[in-house]
Design an enzyme around this catalytic site. Structure first.
Site, PDB file in Angstrom:
ATOM      1  N   ASN A  11       7.056   4.132   1.204  1.00 32.24           N
ATOM      2  CA  ASN A  11       5.677   4.328   1.659  1.00 32.24           C
ATOM      3  C   ASN A  11       5.721   4.273   3.180  1.00 32.24           C
ATOM      4  OD1 ASN A  11       2.979   4.248   2.223  1.00 32.24           O
ATOM      5  ND2 ASN A  11       2.510   2.517   0.893  1.00 32.24           N
ATOM      6  N   ARG A  94       5.396   7.945  -1.426  1.00 29.17           N
ATOM      7  CA  ARG A  94       3.946   7.858  -1.573  1.00 29.17           C
ATOM      8  C   ARG A  94       3.338   8.711  -0.459  1.00 29.17           C
ATOM      9  NH1 ARG A  94       0.171   3.135  -1.551  1.00 29.17           N
ATOM     10  NH2 ARG A  94      -1.816   4.189  -1.751  1.00 29.17           N
ATOM     11  N   HIS A 183      -6.875   6.273  -2.901  1.00 32.53           N
ATOM     12  CA  HIS A 183      -6.438   5.195  -3.818  1.00 32.53           C
ATOM     13  C   HIS A 183      -6.160   5.724  -5.231  1.00 32.53           C
ATOM     14  CE1 HIS A 183      -8.584   1.869  -1.282  1.00 32.53           C
ATOM     15  NE2 HIS A 183      -7.307   1.975  -0.938  1.00 32.53           N
ATOM     16  N   ARG A 244     -13.867  -0.909   7.941  1.00 33.52           N
ATOM     17  CA  ARG A 244     -14.531   0.401   7.895  1.00 33.52           C
ATOM     18  C   ARG A 244     -15.982   0.245   7.443  1.00 33.52           C
ATOM     19  NH1 ARG A 244     -10.061   2.601   4.304  1.00 33.52           N
ATOM     20  NH2 ARG A 244      -8.315   2.975   5.702  1.00 33.52           N
TER      21      ARG A 244
END
Ligand code: ADP
Length: 407
Positions: A11, A94, A183, A244
């Site tokens: 990742n 990923r 996600h 966020r």
């Protein structure tokens, strides 16, 4: 039967690279680790299945040096888990953004890499970093096949009514401006695992997955397919998150730009890095553990930040129950979802109209698979710890099996 393979899962971020080695037939994690501060001062953390761990400062000027170091450790006599690089059957990456092109996982070829480059504008923070990880592995292990698993792919089944914004259609036609949702790897793993855990047929249930971590999103999965996801064109849309903002009226941006003389870059930085529960708690913290501790000490801003977070989650759950005309499973996952007992209780307190009740004693469990609702309740409320690496390993296995069939 699952074939026996060792998969190196990568990742790759802009200055960090997480990795795991998973054995497919047993789902065993042979080793995992993290290269951090690549191109800065270099930090390396590692643990193998026997619990042997390393924490060291290592100069890693770029991702090639980072991958080189992790490969060296994987083969190390004391810490390693392989004796030869050829034991790694495949590398699974990923990947954040697959646009509309990638609706599933793929074998990484030159064409795939070229197509991914086209999405650099769509995910400027993540995509180039993912590509650098691919290039580093290609350079160091040129003979090892690689597969890519996209975080957007699972969400690609969203219907047009869910993915189009109410802006002129030409922007979708010209630039593919639409909601993608993120996600996906986690939502896929958790929604399917929830059905397995409840002994249900995955293709017959309606599930709402609440992935509540630093980044947070909610996903509606109807009969095994995503029908909506709270994140949008970027991961900024939807819930209030750690830093966020989630949904904001775009009119606020014009108003603040004028009042505070903020540039577009300032506004985006504010929305991504300074908002969410961090901004709401007046910069107290973006970390839910710290906010919980502060809540018990009566910190009013921490209390209201948590309240706003819970309220927004409950609103999204309600809207997704409407989108699917019902819900069978509501599932909590990721750092907050798996561990924050008070938050789960508060969210569920909004949902009694759906028939949601949770057992106080079961709700004290943290970080493990558990049914919180009472047996026979109209809606099952579950905690399922996410396992994105395992989902990637499964996807990579599928890709390799398809390749075998093609040959
Ligand atoms: P990400 O992968 O998006 O960085 P995680 O899924 O690791 O995020 O979630 C991180 C969040 O989970 C942090 O805000 C952290 O405080 C919260 N968290 C972890 N453990 C607990 C806990 N025991 N109680 C409350 N919050 C927790």
């Amino acid at each position: 039967m699952v074939p026996h393979m060792k998969i190196l899962i990568i990742n790759s971020g802009s200055s960090s690279l997480k990795f795991q080695v998973i054995e497919t037939d047993t789902d065993d994690v042979l080793a995992k680790g993290l290269c951090e501060r690549i191109g800065i001062d270099g930090k390396f953390r590692y643990k193998n299945k026997d619990g042997k761990s390393l924490k060291e400062q290592v100069v890693m000027e770029d991702h090639v040096q980072a991958v080189n170091h992790l490969l060296k450790i994987l083969k190390d006599l004391e810490y390693g888990v392989i004796t030869d690089y050829s034991e790694i059957d495949v590398i699974g990456h990923r990947l954040v953004h697959g646009g509309e092109k990638f609706t599933g996982s793929v074998l990484i070829t030159d064409e795939v890499v070229d197509a991914m480059r086209e999405f650099n504008d769509l995910a400027p923070l993540h995509n180039p970093a993912n590509l650098v990880g691919i290039e580093a592995c290609q350079k160091l292990m040129p003979d090892t096949p690689m597969a890519g698993v996209f975080d957007t792919a699972f969400n690609q089944t969203m219907p047009m009514k869910a993915f189009l914004y109410g802006i002129p259609y030409e922007y979708y036609e010209k630039y593919k401006v639409r909601r993608y949702g993120f996600h996906g790897i986690s939502h896929q793993y958790v929604s399917r695992r929830a059905a397995e855990f409840m002994d249900q047929d995955y293709e017959s249930v309606k599930t709402i997955v609440c992935h509540l971590g630093n980044g947070a999103s909610i996903c509606a999965v109807k009969f095994g397919k995503v029908v909506d996801n709270s994140m949008g064109f970027t991961p900024l849309e939807g819930l209030v998150m750690g830093t966020r903002s989630g949904d904001v009226d775009a009119g606020v941006l014009e108003y603040l730009a004028k009042k505070e003389d903020m540039s577009l870059a300032d506004l985006m930085n504010m929305l991504n890095k300074k908002s969410g529960v961090l901004g709401l708690s007046k910069n107290f913290s973006s970390d839910f553990r710290e906010l919980t501790a502060a809540q018990y000490k009566g910190n009013y801003k921490a209390i209201s930040a948590r309240e706003i977070f819970a309220y927004k989650v409950a609103k999204y759950i309600g809207s997704y129950a409407a989108a699917m005309n019902g819900v069978d499973n509501i599932v909590f996952t990721a750092g907050v979802g798996e561990n924050d007992i008070d938050m789960r209780e508060e969210i569920c307190s909004y949902l009694t109209y759906l028939g949601v009740t949770i057992d106080e004693v079961r709700n004290r469990e943290q970080g493990k698979e558990v049914r919180l609702s009472r047996r026979g309740a109209p809606v099952n409320v579950l905690v399922i710890p996410t396992n994105e690496e395992l989902e990637i390993a499964r996807e990579v296995t599928k890709v390799m099996e398809q390749q075998k069939e093609l040959r």
